[in-house]
Design an enzyme around this catalytic site. Structure first.
Site, PDB file in Angstrom:
ATOM      1  N   ILE A   1     -27.308  41.912   9.550  1.00  0.00           N
ATOM      2  CA  ILE A   1     -26.045  42.312   8.930  1.00  0.00           C
ATOM      3  C   ILE A   1     -26.066  41.823   7.489  1.00  0.00           C
ATOM      4  O   ILE A   1     -26.243  40.634   7.238  1.00  0.00           O
ATOM      5  CB  ILE A   1     -24.847  41.691   9.674  1.00  0.00           C
ATOM      6  CG1 ILE A   1     -24.862  42.072  11.149  1.00  0.00           C
ATOM      7  CG2 ILE A   1     -23.535  42.128   9.027  1.00  0.00           C
ATOM      8  CD1 ILE A   1     -23.842  41.327  11.986  1.00  0.00           C
TER       9      ILE A   1
ATOM     10  N   HIS B   1     -19.833  36.738   5.306  1.00  0.00           N
ATOM     11  CA  HIS B   1     -19.630  35.288   5.407  1.00  0.00           C
ATOM     12  C   HIS B   1     -18.138  34.930   5.491  1.00  0.00           C
ATOM     13  O   HIS B   1     -17.768  33.761   5.343  1.00  0.00           O
ATOM     14  CB  HIS B   1     -20.295  34.523   4.261  1.00  0.00           C
ATOM     15  CG  HIS B   1     -21.723  34.895   4.063  1.00  0.00           C
ATOM     16  ND1 HIS B   1     -22.623  34.954   5.107  1.00  0.00           N
ATOM     17  CD2 HIS B   1     -22.417  35.270   2.955  1.00  0.00           C
ATOM     18  CE1 HIS B   1     -23.805  35.335   4.651  1.00  0.00           C
ATOM     19  NE2 HIS B   1     -23.707  35.538   3.355  1.00  0.00           N
TER      20      HIS B   1
ATOM     21  N   ASP C   1     -25.222  30.972   6.353  1.00  0.00           N
ATOM     22  CA  ASP C   1     -24.218  30.636   5.334  1.00  0.00           C
ATOM     23  C   ASP C   1     -22.884  30.188   5.928  1.00  0.00           C
ATOM     24  O   ASP C   1     -21.814  30.647   5.517  1.00  0.00           O
ATOM     25  CB  ASP C   1     -23.999  31.833   4.391  1.00  0.00           C
ATOM     26  CG  ASP C   1     -25.264  32.193   3.618  1.00  0.00           C
ATOM     27  OD1 ASP C   1     -26.206  31.384   3.644  1.00  0.00           O
ATOM     28  OD2 ASP C   1     -25.303  33.264   3.013  1.00  0.00           O
TER      29      ASP C   1
END
Length: 299
Positions: free
Chosen positions: A68, A143, A169
């Site tokens: 993704i 994120h 992340d």
């Protein structure tokens, strides 16, 4: 001088072809070559060392891998370095990518790209309907904490047994969203910059809405068969997560049958021999108070 420049260009072009061939089995070298997942400069993510540890035993298997987030921000012709990295490192695998920007221009043999949002459950299910069950899923998307959680809830069930789900992340768990007039125009027109203002993290390390706290809650589920809690109903994640690995800004989760059983507890009550050893017939005699236990897949 012209000839020298031409020769330099030829050598540079050929070296770009040779380096992946020479270092095809060295993920750290490949990551440096593709300028992704690893860096030596300050502030770079150093994921390749962890990926190599987990991926090396399976790199020659015919896998289906989904990432993704393709990179290149809003430019439809830029990005895709990670997809090429995985294609080179997993020579027998099919690589899929998802991005909110149309990145189909980056498709090539063994790389297929879908356009859509990672928090769109219907879109994700349409992707899975086309790809079939996956072996590895890597979330390097927006994120935004909510997106990471919702994507996991939708996509983890689409993993094959022994599959690996990765969230990159996770530092955005500790960043609060930037709200108010001051930030209303920040990053306008840029998907990436706008997402930075609404990551949904928190300065409160106990905030239950962050992705890190969501995944930390799943850790207890590894031991759900040890819960001394009559009537406890295990969640899908309890029964299908067999290990979790936490690194700096990185979570790696393995899927499998989590059913090893307990030598002390059965069906979340003490086994009969333990009751006998305690000289009681049931847990009620211990006069314990059982708190409510939330189901992680219902949150």
């Amino acid at each position: 001088m012209k000839l020298r420049q031409i020769l330099k260009k030829i050598i540079k072009k050929q070296s770009r072809k040779l380096i992946p061939l020479i270092y095809g089995n060295n993920l750290k070298k490949l990551a440096l070559f593709y300028n992704t997942k690893w860096g030596e400069e300050e502030g770079s993510h150093m994921y390749a060392q962890h990926y190599e540890k987990h991926f090396a035993p399976i790199r020659f298997k015919p896998l289906k891998i989904l990432e993704i987030g393709i990179g290149g921000y809003d430019d439809p012709t830029k990005g895709g370095e990670s997809l090429k990295l995985w294609k080179k490192y997993f020579p027998k695998s099919m690589i899929y990518g998802i991005d909110i920007i149309d990145k189909k221009a980056l498709e090539e043999e063994r790389i297929k790209i879908f356009q859509g949002s990672q928090d769109d459950e219907l879109f994700l299910k349409e992707v899975i309907a086309e790809t079939g069950e996956l072996d590895i899923i890597i979330d390097d998307g927006s994120h935004i904490n909510k997106h990471a959680i919702e994507s996991f809830k939708t996509l983890f069930p689409a993993l094959k047994k022994n599959g690996i789900y990765i969230v990159e992340d996770t530092h955005t768990s500790y960043w609060p969203s930037l709200i108010g007039e001051k930030w209303s125009n920040f990053g306008k027109g840029s998907v990436y910059l706008e997402s930075l203002t609404k990551v949904g993290g928190s300065l409160d390390l106990n905030d239950q809405n962050t992705s890190m706290n969501f995944f930390k809650r799943l850790v207890d589920g590894l031991n759900y068969e040890e819960f001394l809690h009559p009537g406890y109903v295990p969640s899908y994640f309890d029964k299908n997560i067999v290990s979790m690995h936490f690194y700096h800004n990185l979570v790696i989760i393995y899927k499998g049958d989590n059913n090893e059983g307990s030598n002390i507890v059965k069906n979340n009550i003490l086994r009969s021999f333990m009751l006998q050893n305690l000289g009681i017939k049931s847990l009620e005699e211990l006069d314990l108070e059982f708190p409510s236990m939330s189901q992680t897949n219902d949150e």
